[in-house]
Motif scaffolding. Structure first.
Motif, PDB file in Angstrom:
ATOM      1  N   SER A   1       0.864  -1.170   0.000  1.00 24.06           N
ATOM      2  CA  SER A   1       0.000   0.000   0.000  1.00 24.06           C
ATOM      3  C   SER A   1       0.898   1.217   0.000  1.00 24.06           C
ATOM      4  O   SER A   1       1.723   1.397   0.898  1.00 24.06           O
ATOM      5  N   SER A   2       0.790   2.071  -1.025  1.00 23.62           N
ATOM      6  CA  SER A   2       1.781   3.112  -1.225  1.00 23.62           C
ATOM      7  C   SER A   2       1.154   4.397  -1.738  1.00 23.62           C
ATOM      8  O   SER A   2       0.043   4.412  -2.283  1.00 23.62           O
TER       9      SER A   2
ATOM     10  N   SER B   1      -1.626  10.173  -5.162  1.00 29.28           N
ATOM     11  CA  SER B   1      -2.810   9.367  -4.889  1.00 29.28           C
ATOM     12  C   SER B   1      -2.352   8.099  -4.193  1.00 29.28           C
ATOM     13  O   SER B   1      -1.174   7.964  -3.853  1.00 29.28           O
ATOM     14  N   ALA B   2      -3.271   7.180  -3.976  1.00 26.32           N
ATOM     15  CA  ALA B   2      -2.911   5.911  -3.330  1.00 26.32           C
ATOM     16  C   ALA B   2      -2.967   4.790  -4.360  1.00 26.32           C
ATOM     17  O   ALA B   2      -3.793   4.801  -5.279  1.00 26.32           O
ATOM     18  N   VAL B   3      -2.079   3.825  -4.202  1.00 25.92           N
ATOM     19  CA  VAL B   3      -2.094   2.647  -5.056  1.00 25.92           C
ATOM     20  C   VAL B   3      -1.836   1.421  -4.186  1.00 25.92           C
ATOM     21  O   VAL B   3      -0.976   1.435  -3.302  1.00 25.92           O
TER      22      VAL B   3
ATOM     23  N   ALA C   1      -4.607  -1.835  -7.962  1.00 26.64           N
ATOM     24  CA  ALA C   1      -5.805  -1.017  -7.754  1.00 26.64           C
ATOM     25  C   ALA C   1      -5.369   0.401  -7.417  1.00 26.64           C
ATOM     26  O   ALA C   1      -4.706   0.638  -6.404  1.00 26.64           O
ATOM     27  N   THR C   2      -5.724   1.351  -8.276  1.00 26.90           N
ATOM     28  CA  THR C   2      -5.385   2.753  -8.038  1.00 26.90           C
ATOM     29  C   THR C   2      -6.598   3.492  -7.505  1.00 26.90           C
ATOM     30  O   THR C   2      -7.746   3.052  -7.662  1.00 26.90           O
TER      31      THR C   2
ATOM     32  N   SER D   1       5.431   4.358  -7.531  1.00 25.28           N
ATOM     33  CA  SER D   1       5.117   4.174  -6.110  1.00 25.28           C
ATOM     34  C   SER D   1       6.217   4.679  -5.199  1.00 25.28           C
ATOM     35  O   SER D   1       6.070   4.675  -3.982  1.00 25.28           O
ATOM     36  N   SER D   2       7.331   5.112  -5.773  1.00 23.91           N
ATOM     37  CA  SER D   2       8.450   5.563  -4.952  1.00 23.91           C
ATOM     38  C   SER D   2       9.365   6.440  -5.787  1.00 23.91           C
ATOM     39  O   SER D   2       9.540   6.212  -6.986  1.00 23.91           O
ATOM     40  N   LEU D   3       9.945   7.448  -5.148  1.00 25.03           N
ATOM     41  CA  LEU D   3      11.004   8.233  -5.761  1.00 25.03           C
ATOM     42  C   LEU D   3      12.299   7.973  -4.996  1.00 25.03           C
ATOM     43  O   LEU D   3      13.046   8.885  -4.665  1.00 25.03           O
ATOM     44  N   ALA D   4      12.535   6.703  -4.696  1.00 24.48           N
ATOM     45  CA  ALA D   4      13.772   6.265  -4.043  1.00 24.48           C
ATOM     46  C   ALA D   4      14.664   5.597  -5.086  1.00 24.48           C
ATOM     47  O   ALA D   4      14.215   4.690  -5.802  1.00 24.48           O
ATOM     48  N   TYR D   5      15.907   6.033  -5.153  1.00 19.05           N
ATOM     49  CA  TYR D   5      16.834   5.551  -6.176  1.00 19.05           C
ATOM     50  C   TYR D   5      17.993   4.823  -5.504  1.00 19.05           C
ATOM     51  O   TYR D   5      18.971   5.443  -5.093  1.00 19.05           O
TER      52      TYR D   5
END
Length: 270
Positions: free
Chosen positions: A35-36, A55-57, A71-72, A148-152
């Motif tokens: 859940s992200s 938003s949530a996904v 599911a978005t 779902s993430s902006l982590a690199y």
């Protein structure tokens, strides 16, 4: 060593950022549910401007048959986040593991949408980090790119000590995390496990208040001078510019930490 560092770091980030649970399923594998927050960029085809939103996904990876349930929730797709339309959808996709790239890819036209018509859904999924990337067309006129993430976690950072004009050196354990406030166009920047001197101690540095400029394919995040809000020593982030391109899942940036001039390149996926 690099692979171990990436897996450990990425897993820690996933646990922190995503609501993750797992259970056994009937296909002989396990189901990993996430859940992200989704970071979305919507553009009208042929236009230069873009709209960013959150938003949530929710999604679940079924390891027995390599399917992904997605599911978005309501995602803006027009030029106005307040007066424009939103779309949500749900679907299950069959994924293919790309041995060369090291992550799953998928595409489908079978999407059950609410609020608009969704077509041409494609995406990527990294089972190590849990990162999901989606791209789809809305009503045949708008394109949405969502992650779902902006982590690199897959990066290489080159450092040059400008005070002592020593030769350049590189490190590949640093992880860059961006949290974009889509209402204010500001971002928090966190840099995990970065060394400010060769073979030195790893640091976790966090900065608040960077400027965000949306593009058709991602974000440009800039800062003149920001003071770290963590770590035992104050490190100033100066002359920073990070470019995120969703088309290539890439991060490229330049910045200065005290006397170290840094250049980073990397991606969401390996």
């Amino acid at each position: 060593m690099r692979l171990i560092t990436i897996i450990t770091t990425a897993a820690a980030l996933a646990i922190t950022m995503l609501g993750l649970s797992s259970c056994n399923n009937s296909s002989g594998g396990s189901t990993y549910s996430y859940s992200s927050v989704a970071y979305n960029i919507a553009t009208r085809q042929g236009a230069d401007s873009s709209t960013i939103s959150k938003s949530a996904v929710n999604y679940a990876f079924n390891s027995g048959d390599n399917t992904l349930d997605i599911a978005t929730t309501a995602t803006p797709y027009t030029s106005s986040k307040t007066a424009g339309g939103t779309v949500s959808f749900s679907t299950t996709v069959d994924m293919t593991y790309d041995q060369t790239k090291g992550y799953f890819t998928f595409s489908t036209s079978n999407v059950k949408a609410t609020g608009a018509t969704v077509s041409g859904l494609s995406g990527s999924f990294d089972y190590i980090t849990g990162t999901l990337y989606l791209e789809y067309t809305v009503n045949g006129t708008h394109t949405v790119k969502s992650t779902s993430s902006l982590a690199y976690p897959y990066t290489e950072t080159q450092m040059i000590d400008t005070a002592h004009t020593t030769s350049a050196w590189t490190q590949n354990q640093a992880v860059y995390l961006f949290d974009v406030n889509t209402s204010t166009n500001k971002a928090n920047i966190s840099i995990y496990y970065i060394q400010t001197e060769k073979d030195g101690q790893n640091h976790v540095l966090q900065y608040s208040g960077a400027q965000v400029t949306p593009t058709r394919t991602g974000y440009v995040i800039t800062a003149d001078t920001l003071k770290a809000i963590s770590d035992y020593k104050v490190y100033y982030l100066r002359n920073a510019k990070f470019t995120i391109d969703n088309n290539w899942h890439s991060l490229n940036g330049t910045f200065q930490l005290d006397n170290q001039q840094a250049t980073v390149k990397g991606g969401l996926f390996n």
